[in-house]
Scaffold this motif. Structure first.
Motif, PDB file in Angstrom:
ATOM      1  N   UNK A  23       0.827  -1.205   0.000  1.00  0.00           N
ATOM      2  CA  UNK A  23       0.000   0.000   0.000  1.00  0.00           C
ATOM      3  C   UNK A  23       0.865   1.261   0.000  1.00  0.00           C
ATOM      4  N   UNK A  24       1.902   1.239   0.811  1.00  0.00           N
ATOM      5  CA  UNK A  24       2.813   2.395   0.867  1.00  0.00           C
ATOM      6  C   UNK A  24       3.540   2.577  -0.464  1.00  0.00           C
ATOM      7  N   UNK A  25       3.960   1.487  -1.076  1.00  0.00           N
ATOM      8  CA  UNK A  25       4.637   1.549  -2.374  1.00  0.00           C
ATOM      9  C   UNK A  25       3.719   2.132  -3.441  1.00  0.00           C
ATOM     10  N   UNK A  26       2.478   1.664  -3.483  1.00  0.00           N
ATOM     11  CA  UNK A  26       1.511   2.168  -4.453  1.00  0.00           C
ATOM     12  C   UNK A  26       1.283   3.666  -4.241  1.00  0.00           C
ATOM     13  N   UNK A  27       1.115   4.057  -3.005  1.00  0.00           N
ATOM     14  CA  UNK A  27       0.880   5.455  -2.661  1.00  0.00           C
ATOM     15  C   UNK A  27       2.054   6.329  -3.111  1.00  0.00           C
ATOM     16  N   UNK A  28       3.264   5.902  -2.802  1.00  0.00           N
ATOM     17  CA  UNK A  28       4.459   6.689  -3.161  1.00  0.00           C
ATOM     18  C   UNK A  28       4.659   6.760  -4.673  1.00  0.00           C
ATOM     19  N   UNK A  29       4.357   5.674  -5.374  1.00  0.00           N
ATOM     20  CA  UNK A  29       4.535   5.654  -6.827  1.00  0.00           C
ATOM     21  C   UNK A  29       3.643   6.676  -7.531  1.00  0.00           C
ATOM     22  N   UNK A  30       2.433   6.839  -7.039  1.00  0.00           N
ATOM     23  CA  UNK A  30       1.457   7.682  -7.728  1.00  0.00           C
ATOM     24  C   UNK A  30       1.205   9.023  -7.041  1.00  0.00           C
ATOM     25  N   UNK A  31       1.833   9.257  -5.911  1.00  0.00           N
ATOM     26  CA  UNK A  31       1.566  10.460  -5.115  1.00  0.00           C
ATOM     27  C   UNK A  31       1.686  11.753  -5.922  1.00  0.00           C
ATOM     28  N   UNK A  32       2.837  12.028  -6.492  1.00  0.00           N
ATOM     29  CA  UNK A  32       3.078  13.313  -7.172  1.00  0.00           C
ATOM     30  C   UNK A  32       2.160  13.501  -8.378  1.00  0.00           C
ATOM     31  N   UNK A  33       2.059  12.483  -9.218  1.00  0.00           N
ATOM     32  CA  UNK A  33       1.229  12.597 -10.425  1.00  0.00           C
ATOM     33  C   UNK A  33      -0.241  12.797 -10.083  1.00  0.00           C
ATOM     34  N   UNK A  34      -0.746  12.073  -9.117  1.00  0.00           N
ATOM     35  CA  UNK A  34      -2.172  12.151  -8.793  1.00  0.00           C
ATOM     36  C   UNK A  34      -2.512  13.418  -8.017  1.00  0.00           C
ATOM     37  N   UNK A  35      -1.597  13.915  -7.219  1.00  0.00           N
ATOM     38  CA  UNK A  35      -1.828  15.196  -6.547  1.00  0.00           C
ATOM     39  C   UNK A  35      -1.895  16.307  -7.588  1.00  0.00           C
ATOM     40  N   UNK A  36      -1.064  16.210  -8.613  1.00  0.00           N
ATOM     41  CA  UNK A  36      -1.092  17.187  -9.709  1.00  0.00           C
ATOM     42  C   UNK A  36      -2.432  17.138 -10.450  1.00  0.00           C
ATOM     43  N   UNK A  37      -2.973  15.942 -10.649  1.00  0.00           N
ATOM     44  CA  UNK A  37      -4.285  15.799 -11.292  1.00  0.00           C
ATOM     45  C   UNK A  37      -5.342  16.526 -10.465  1.00  0.00           C
ATOM     46  N   UNK A  48      -7.468  20.350  -3.017  1.00  0.00           N
ATOM     47  CA  UNK A  48      -6.785  19.364  -3.863  1.00  0.00           C
ATOM     48  C   UNK A  48      -6.251  18.210  -3.015  1.00  0.00           C
ATOM     49  N   UNK A  49      -5.682  18.534  -1.864  1.00  0.00           N
ATOM     50  CA  UNK A  49      -5.177  17.483  -0.965  1.00  0.00           C
ATOM     51  C   UNK A  49      -6.320  16.633  -0.424  1.00  0.00           C
ATOM     52  N   UNK A  50      -7.440  17.286  -0.134  1.00  0.00           N
ATOM     53  CA  UNK A  50      -8.617  16.556   0.343  1.00  0.00           C
ATOM     54  C   UNK A  50      -9.119  15.581  -0.724  1.00  0.00           C
ATOM     55  N   UNK A  51      -9.182  16.050  -1.964  1.00  0.00           N
ATOM     56  CA  UNK A  51      -9.609  15.182  -3.071  1.00  0.00           C
ATOM     57  C   UNK A  51      -8.611  14.042  -3.265  1.00  0.00           C
ATOM     58  N   UNK A  52      -7.343  14.349  -3.170  1.00  0.00           N
ATOM     59  CA  UNK A  52      -6.297  13.337  -3.323  1.00  0.00           C
ATOM     60  C   UNK A  52      -6.458  12.235  -2.268  1.00  0.00           C
ATOM     61  N   UNK A  53      -6.623  12.643  -1.015  1.00  0.00           N
ATOM     62  CA  UNK A  53      -6.759  11.653   0.061  1.00  0.00           C
ATOM     63  C   UNK A  53      -8.039  10.838  -0.078  1.00  0.00           C
ATOM     64  N   UNK A  54      -9.140  11.511  -0.417  1.00  0.00           N
ATOM     65  CA  UNK A  54     -10.401  10.790  -0.620  1.00  0.00           C
ATOM     66  C   UNK A  54     -10.279   9.848  -1.815  1.00  0.00           C
TER      67      UNK A  54
END
Length: 195
Positions: A23-37, A48-54
Motif C-alpha cells: 500500500x505504501x509503495x503504491x501510494x508513493x509511486x502515484x503520489x506526485x502525479x495524482x496530486x497534480x491531477x 486538492x489534498x482533500x480530493x487526493x486523500x479521498x
C-alpha cells in the motif's frame, strides 16, 4: 505512470491482501502525479489534498475490483482522482446555461509561436484565472480528453453548455496568452513616406 504488468499485479495483490508495504509503495509511486491531477481541478491546495486523500481511499477500497486485463493501473487511479476532484468541486460550479455566444469551429486557439515561449507553469497559472466551471470543462476536455457528452454527464450539464464553456475558456486564454494578437493583425501605417 505505466507500471510493468508483473509489478502492477504484485502491488494490486499486496494491497488487496492488506499488505502495508504494498500500500505504501503504491501510494508513493502515484503520489506526485495524482496530486497534480487533483490540483488541475481544484485551485485551492487544501481542497486538492482533500480530493487526493479521498481518491486514494477509494482506490484502496476498490482495488479488489480492478482488472489488469481491462486497463492500466495508473490510468484507473487517474480516473478515480478526476472523478473525486469533480465531486468535491461540483457544488462550487456555476454553469451559464443560457448561452447566446456563437461557437465558431474555425476559431483558432493559441498560435504555436506563443506556446513555444511559455512554460507549463505559465499556462497553468493562466488556466487558474478562469471561472471554476469554465476551468473544469477545459481541464476535462483538453487535459483529460473527455467528450462533451462525458463532461455533461459528469457535471450534470448539457453538451451545448460544455461546448460553450470550452469555447469561453479558449477565448479567455487566448486573450491572456496573446494580448497583442489583435494589434499584430492590424495593418501597420508607414511612419515615413517613400520618395
Amino acid at each position: 505512470m505505466d507500471l510493468p504488468k508483473k509489478q502492477a499485479e504484485k502491488l494490486v495483490k499486496g494491497c488487496v491482501d492488506n499488505d502495508r508495504t504494498a500500500q505504501e509503495t503504491l501510494y508513493k509511486l502515484f503520489h506526485a502525479d495524482m496530486l497534480r491531477v487533483c490540483y488541475n481541478y481544484l485551485p485551492d491546495k487544501e481542497l486538492a489534498k482533500e480530493a487526493f486523500n479521498a481518491g486514494f481511499l477509494k482506490v484502496f477500497v476498490s482495488l479488489k475490483n480492478f482488472d489488469l486485463t481491462k486497463g492500466e493501473l495508473g490510468g484507473w487511479i487517474r480516473k478515480i482522482m478526476i472523478y473525486t476532484s469533480i465531486d468535491l468541486c461540483r457544488k462550487e460550479l456555476k454553469f451559464n446555461t443560457n448561452n447566446t455566444t456563437e461557437i465558431r469551429e474555425d476559431d483558432h486557439f493559441i498560435t504555436p509561436s506563443v506556446l513555444e515561449k511559455l512554460q507549463f507553469e505559465d499556462i497553468l497559472q493562466n488556466i487558474r484565472t478562469l471561472p471554476l466551471a469554465t476551468q473544469t470543462v477545459f481541464n476535462l476536455s483538453v487535459l483529460d480528453g473527455f467528450t462533451h457528452k462525458e463532461i455533461g454527464e459528469q457535471l450534470n450539464i448539457s453538451e451545448g453548455t460544455s461546448r460553450w464553456h470550452l469555447a469561453e475558456a479558449k477565448r479567455k486564454l487566448r486573450s491572456l496568452l496573446e494580448p497583442t494578437a489583435e494589434q499584430n493583425n492590424q495593418p501597420k501605417e508607414r511612419s515615413e513616406k517613400t520618395k
